[in-house]
Write a protein that holds these residues in place. Sequence first.
Motif, PDB file in Angstrom:
ATOM      1  N   ILE A   7      -4.957   7.413  10.236  1.00  0.00           N
ATOM      2  CA  ILE A   7      -4.409   6.195  10.838  1.00  0.00           C
ATOM      3  C   ILE A   7      -5.351   5.018  10.612  1.00  0.00           C
ATOM      4  N   ALA A   8      -6.672   5.275  10.703  1.00  0.00           N
ATOM      5  CA  ALA A   8      -7.649   4.206  10.444  1.00  0.00           C
ATOM      6  C   ALA A   8      -7.588   3.740   8.997  1.00  0.00           C
ATOM      7  N   VAL A   9      -7.333   4.655   8.064  1.00  0.00           N
ATOM      8  CA  VAL A   9      -7.148   4.265   6.664  1.00  0.00           C
ATOM      9  C   VAL A   9      -5.863   3.444   6.518  1.00  0.00           C
ATOM     10  N   ASP A  10      -4.787   3.896   7.163  1.00  0.00           N
ATOM     11  CA  ASP A  10      -3.507   3.192   7.071  1.00  0.00           C
ATOM     12  C   ASP A  10      -3.601   1.765   7.601  1.00  0.00           C
ATOM     13  N   THR A  11      -4.371   1.561   8.673  1.00  0.00           N
ATOM     14  CA  THR A  11      -4.482   0.237   9.282  1.00  0.00           C
ATOM     15  C   THR A  11      -5.480  -0.662   8.561  1.00  0.00           C
ATOM     16  N   GLY A  12      -6.268  -0.092   7.661  1.00  0.00           N
ATOM     17  CA  GLY A  12      -7.262  -0.874   6.946  1.00  0.00           C
ATOM     18  C   GLY A  12      -8.618  -0.926   7.600  1.00  0.00           C
TER      19      GLY A  12
END
Length: 388
Positions: free
Chosen positions: A123-128
């Motif tokens: 999720i942290a990767v998805d949000t940038g």
Amino acid sequence: MTLRRALPLIALLASPGAASAADAPPDCRAPAALDDGWAVAAPAEEGFDPAQICALGPALEAWPEGNAHAVLVARHGRLVYERYFAGEDERWGLPLGRIPHDAGTKHDLRSITKSVTALLVGIAVDTGWIKDIDAPVLSLLPQYADLRSPEKDRITLRHLLTMSSGLAWNEELPYSDPRNSERLMSDAPDPYRYVLEQPFAATPGERWTYSGGATALLAAVLKQVSGRPLDVLAQEVLFTPLGITDVEWVRYPNGDPVAASGLRLRPRDIARIGRLVLDRGAWQGRRIVSAAWVEQATAPQIGIEDGVDYGFQWWLGRSQADGREIRWSAGVGWGGQRLFLVPDHDLLVVVTAGLYDRPDLQDRLGRTVLDRFVLPAVTGSGAGGPEE
């Protein structure tokens, strides 16, 4: 938890008193509808042989040494089997006595917590918040800049996700042993510094070594990039979207949640996490984590031994049923906690247990449930008690 403790590489053994499909209750109805977001169905409605799958409860009742606490099975998004048992339990090593488990009872996930932490990284990767999982870990932890070196800067987030950082770590010892690396980390004033200060035992990316310290560092990075403690972040971006409200985290002495093994959830909520992964990051049509991340997390990233692979904090294995090889991914926790995901059958299995002092039975319990009852019930091969 090591490979030796987590995934069986030998045949299942026989257990006294194991029941067979012939012992199934004559009436095998759907689990209770609890207005908690889970649709329910009778096993036959989702393609199970009721006699085979419903023999599971009597078999476990007849095997008290197995100390099973809960078994849940869901297929095609519907809960089809749910059974709870009374048994001795504990909360992260603290004895709780004999507990009459039910749908409202929270249970240690132990190292299934690692698989949940990996979803939060996704999720942290998805949000940038995290731009690149091949970035050096220490570049994302400025509070430990004094530990940076050309050698330590070779450790990336990918290495932490795949437990291949190369840092010396030993969880082969019993957790009661004061030399166990997980215990030493938990007792340290700063658990993350303790991990980062370890010497190298291998080149990063060279080999897999089971390490709760790797997961702890992932949590430290998540806290740094999101500005939220792990439990707050998990509630905001994962648990609340999944409808999970009854959550408990065991904490380090410094107050941080234990990312490697400290999560406690109700069994139906463990199943929600499994359904999210089976649905490639969506829950009831709502996107929570990207499909691309789920595919990476549950794909072979590094080999271990004897055909067992590891993804991003998920185990990858296989079973034999109806003469065919069935591949699965799993969250695996000490004490017999298992979350099996079988994509080819759109199937998940949750097992919780109290086998914290019986490493010889942990794998046998989970694989008996999966290989001797659930998979045969859906594929048509025979079922029964634990094998010779």
